[in-house]
Design a protein around this motif. Structure first.
Motif, short mmCIF file in Angstrom:
data_model
loop_
_atom_site.label_atom_id
_atom_site.label_comp_id
_atom_site.label_asym_id
_atom_site.label_seq_id
_atom_site.Cartn_x
_atom_site.Cartn_y
_atom_site.Cartn_z
N MET A 345 3.73 113.97 67.66
CA MET A 345 4.95 113.53 66.97
C MET A 345 6.12 113.51 67.95
O MET A 345 6.12 114.20 68.96
N ASP A 346 7.14 112.74 67.60
CA ASP A 346 8.41 112.72 68.33
C ASP A 346 9.49 112.39 67.32
O ASP A 346 9.20 111.86 66.24
N HIS A 347 10.72 112.68 67.63
CA HIS A 347 11.79 112.32 66.70
C HIS A 347 12.12 110.83 66.80
O HIS A 347 11.90 110.18 67.82
N ASN A 348 12.69 110.33 65.72
CA ASN A 348 12.90 108.90 65.52
C ASN A 348 14.40 108.60 65.60
O ASN A 348 15.13 108.73 64.62
N TYR A 349 14.86 108.24 66.79
CA TYR A 349 16.29 107.94 67.03
C TYR A 349 16.49 106.43 67.02
O TYR A 349 16.85 105.85 68.04
N ASN A 350 16.30 105.79 65.90
CA ASN A 350 16.23 104.33 65.93
C ASN A 350 17.04 103.63 64.86
O ASN A 350 16.64 102.58 64.37
N ALA A 351 18.19 104.20 64.51
CA ALA A 351 19.08 103.53 63.56
C ALA A 351 20.45 104.20 63.61
O ALA A 351 20.59 105.34 64.07
N GLY A 352 21.44 103.48 63.12
CA GLY A 352 22.77 104.05 63.06
C GLY A 352 23.82 103.00 62.77
O GLY A 352 23.49 101.86 62.38
N ALA A 353 25.06 103.37 62.97
CA ALA A 353 26.17 102.45 62.74
C ALA A 353 27.38 102.91 63.55
O ALA A 353 27.48 104.09 63.92
N GLN A 480 22.73 103.95 55.17
CA GLN A 480 23.55 105.11 54.82
C GLN A 480 24.68 105.32 55.81
O GLN A 480 25.81 105.63 55.42
N ALA A 481 24.39 105.19 57.10
CA ALA A 481 25.44 105.34 58.11
C ALA A 481 26.53 104.29 57.92
O ALA A 481 27.74 104.59 58.00
N GLU A 482 26.12 103.05 57.64
CA GLU A 482 27.09 101.98 57.38
C GLU A 482 27.94 102.30 56.16
O GLU A 482 29.18 102.18 56.21
N ASN A 483 27.32 102.73 55.07
CA ASN A 483 28.06 103.04 53.85
C ASN A 483 29.06 104.17 54.07
O ASN A 483 30.19 104.14 53.56
N ILE A 484 28.65 105.18 54.83
CA ILE A 484 29.54 106.32 55.11
C ILE A 484 30.79 105.85 55.84
O ILE A 484 31.91 106.25 55.50
N LEU A 485 30.61 104.97 56.83
CA LEU A 485 31.75 104.49 57.62
C LEU A 485 32.62 103.54 56.81
O LEU A 485 33.86 103.53 56.95
N ILE A 486 32.01 102.72 55.95
CA ILE A 486 32.80 101.83 55.09
C ILE A 486 33.63 102.64 54.11
O ILE A 486 34.82 102.36 53.91
N LYS A 487 33.01 103.65 53.50
CA LYS A 487 33.73 104.51 52.55
C LYS A 487 34.91 105.22 53.21
O LYS A 487 35.91 105.52 52.55
N ALA A 488 34.78 105.48 54.51
CA ALA A 488 35.87 106.15 55.23
C ALA A 488 37.02 105.19 55.54
O ALA A 488 38.07 105.63 56.03
N GLY A 489 36.83 103.90 55.27
CA GLY A 489 37.89 102.93 55.47
C GLY A 489 37.98 102.37 56.86
O GLY A 489 39.01 101.79 57.24
N TYR A 490 36.92 102.48 57.64
CA TYR A 490 36.95 102.01 59.01
C TYR A 490 36.70 100.50 59.08
O TYR A 490 36.20 99.89 58.13
N SER A 491 37.05 99.90 60.20
CA SER A 491 36.91 98.45 60.37
C SER A 491 35.79 98.11 61.36
O SER A 491 35.36 98.97 62.14
N ASN A 492 35.37 96.85 61.31
CA ASN A 492 34.32 96.35 62.21
C ASN A 492 33.08 97.26 62.21
O ASN A 492 32.54 97.63 63.26
N VAL A 493 32.64 97.58 61.01
CA VAL A 493 31.46 98.44 60.87
C VAL A 493 30.20 97.62 61.19
O VAL A 493 30.01 96.52 60.64
N THR A 494 29.38 98.15 62.07
CA THR A 494 28.15 97.47 62.48
C THR A 494 26.99 98.45 62.41
O THR A 494 27.09 99.57 62.88
N ARG A 495 25.89 98.03 61.81
CA ARG A 495 24.71 98.89 61.73
C ARG A 495 23.59 98.29 62.58
O ARG A 495 23.60 97.10 62.90
N TYR A 496 22.60 99.14 62.90
CA TYR A 496 21.49 98.66 63.72
C TYR A 496 20.22 99.45 63.41
O TYR A 496 20.27 100.57 62.90
#
Length: 577
Positions: A345-353, A480-496
């Protein structure tokens, strides 16, 4: 160099041999030596002396020929895999393995990035120092949802050993009283930036089941008298840790466990000694010692001891075990269950915003914090699982202001442009997922049937890939990362998401392949990291894990190792080993 400390040939029979000198090996040697055992630490790579051999430390980028970029030809010849590591650059490359000398193969259609650090201290010189306790939710997960075998231990079994380790290494953090992330014995935490404080309020108001905490890191924010007595000093927040730290402000073998072991006069070290296999005595059913091949001249030698601790890294320890064959164990030593090499096993660092933060123009920060912000796993038990997948993930990241490095890409010329570069730009924030990988039999390592390395040792063959569970988890993490940043009122939110690009291995959190278990029929080790089949053989690195959990594993490596040594010495004193 201390000639009495470092050895080559010897006829001595040691009380204990420790294979490996990284995070686990350093702890094994320290604990064994402090308990009075004459101990030999075997390291396949060169000696690295604290302070003296940190050749990239305190150098600015302008002091390197290519501003810390490694020459392309050298990368192609020696570092095609290692270059993928976040810590790899011209100031740190000497701490990474040479890929041309360390070949391995992967199953067709799969890939795995094996990051190597073969020197005294191992990856303790390169790790990112995030230090979290596992909870009962982690140790119970396999049993609760049926994926993997049941861990033979629970949090109560490790709690005192976590404390033992934390007090020695120094872990900065804040007490949060979270059920899924137990508090520890902390030094003062690093501080949030002003935007992070505002983000914390937003997150916890909009998502009551989630909490923002400061990352828990093995850094001396306020060293105790005990830490100072080790020769260690306060963290200067340079965030250049992988170059080596002469302050000893972050935990490494060189700064902490090695000096403690040396102080006892019970330690010897055999560097440049590549372990080929273990020497097994079928009559006594014990491991008598190890066979090694000299890293430089390829000569062979043997070392002998009463007990053996394998701490050569998850893949390294298992490779040694697979290559240690006998009539009793034709498929690898202590492998009567047949599961040796499986459940990688290894950890899965493959998404974010990421996003831009408006305002806070009058706010800045001091230094370069070596840790960041952390949102612990909120899918931490079956009742909280997402309907599309099992287990969960954490989100980690941080905030910062654009500086000249980012603004250099802006349009402009002349005096006004130069002045523009001296001013801080917008604040930005990023969140990245760290997801759990399920234990699956088909994710495995084996010895290649025909290919060997320069020491004549069979190469590892790796078959490991993300399952649909990990892919669905990362899709959710991005949303989820995108929604968290949008809810915080930030701009130019990008997810991957990037699981289709990044293969397992790059988290450098590989675990499993010689797992613990209650049943000798489906595991290699018991609850004290002792092999079921051979009483004087212990494996205390990540190979012993039954699941990856979500948090970083290194603190658990250390706690398991200290606990295993305590058990081993008690067994020896009572003549059961």
């Amino acid at each position: 160099m201390n000639e009495k400390l470092y050895i080559n040939q010897t006829k001595d029979v040691f009380d204990a041999i420790v294979v490996g000198s990284g995070i686990s090996g350093g702890w094994a040697a320290k604990e064994l030596c402090e308990k009075g055992l004459k101990t030999l630490m075997i390291e396949r790579g060169r000696v690295v002396e604290h302070r003296k051999d940190y050749i990239g430390e305190s150098k600015g980028p302008w002091e390197f020929p290519n501003r810390t970029k490694v020459d392309n030809l050298l990368v192609e010849q020696q570092y095609k895999i290692q270059k993928q590591c976040y810590a790899f650059n011209d100031a740190t490359k000497h701490f990474f393995g040479n890929d041309s000398e360390l070949p391995y193969s992967t199953e067709e259609g799969t890939n795995f990035s094996w990051i190597r650090a073969n020197q005294l201290g191992g990856k303790s010189l390169l790790w990112h120092r995030q230090s979290y306790r596992y909870s009962d939710f982690d140790f119970n997960a396999n049993k609760a949802d049926g994926h993997g075998n049941d861990w033979p231990i629970r949090y109560k079994d490790l709690s005192q050993w976590y404390s033992h380790v934390e007090k020695h290494i120094g872990v900065s953090g804040a007490k949060e009283n979270l059920p899924q992330l137990p508090d520890g014995d902390f030094l003062p935490p690093f501080e949030f930036t002003a935007p992070e404080q505002a983000f914390k309020q937003s997150l916890e108001a909009n998502f009551p089941d989630r909490k923002l905490i400061i990352g828990r890191a093995a850094h001396l924010t306020k060293p105790s008298e005990f830490h100072i007595s080790q020769g260690r000093g306060q963290c200067m927040a340079r965030n250049e840790c992988q170059k080596g730290c002469s302050f000893g402000a972050y935990f490494s073998t060189q700064s902490s466990t090695l000096p403690a072991a040396v102080k006892t006069n019970n330690l010897h070290i055999a560097p440049n000694s590549v372990v080929h296999s273990l020497i097994y005595d079928e009559v006594t059913n014990k491991v008598k010692g190890v066979r090694v091949i000299d890293n430089d001249d390829l000569s062979t030698r043997e070392y002998f001891a009463k007990v053996i601790f394998l701490c050569a890294s998850t893949l390294g320890s298992t490779q040694i075990m697979l290559n240690s064959k006998s009539s009793k164990f034709p498929n690898g030593i202590a492998n009567s269950s047949g599961v040796l090499g499986h459940y990688l096993m290894d950890h899965n660092y493959n998404a974010g915003a990421s996003a831009e933060i408006e305002g806070f123009e009058d706010e800045y920060y001091s230094g370069r914090s070596p840790t960041g912000i952390y949102i612990p796993n909120f899918y931490y038990e079956p009742s909280k699982y997402n309907k599309k997948f099992v287990r969960g993930y954490a989100l980690a990241g941080g905030t910062g202001r654009t500086d000249w490095r980012g603004k250099a890409w802006n349009k402009g010329i002349g005096k006004d442009f130069k002045k523009h570069l001296t001013q801080a730009g917008k604040w930005h924030i990023s969140l990245g997922a760290q997801g759990e990988m399920l234990p699956r039999y088909e994710n495995m390592i084996s010895l290649h049937q025909t290919k060997t390395d320069k020491w004549g040792i069979p190469q590892l063959h790796i078959n490991c890939q993300w399952s649909d569970n990990e892919k669905l988890m990362m899709e959710d993490a991005a949303v989820q990362a995108e929604n968290i940043l949008i809810k915080a009122g930030y701009s130019n939110v990008t997810r991957y998401t990037s699981y289709h690009v990044n293969a397992p291995g790059l988290a450098i959190h590989e675990v499993g392949t010689a797992r613990m278990g209650k049943d000798p029929a489906d595991s290699i080790l018991n609850g004290y990291n002792q092999t079921h089949d051979i009483p004087n053989l212990f494996v205390t690195d990540g190979a012993s894990f039954c699941s990856s959990a979500v948090a970083n594993p290194s603190l658990t490596f250390m706690a398991l190792t200290a606990r295993a040594v305590n058990y081993c010495v008690n067994e020896m004193n009572n003549h059961r080993i």
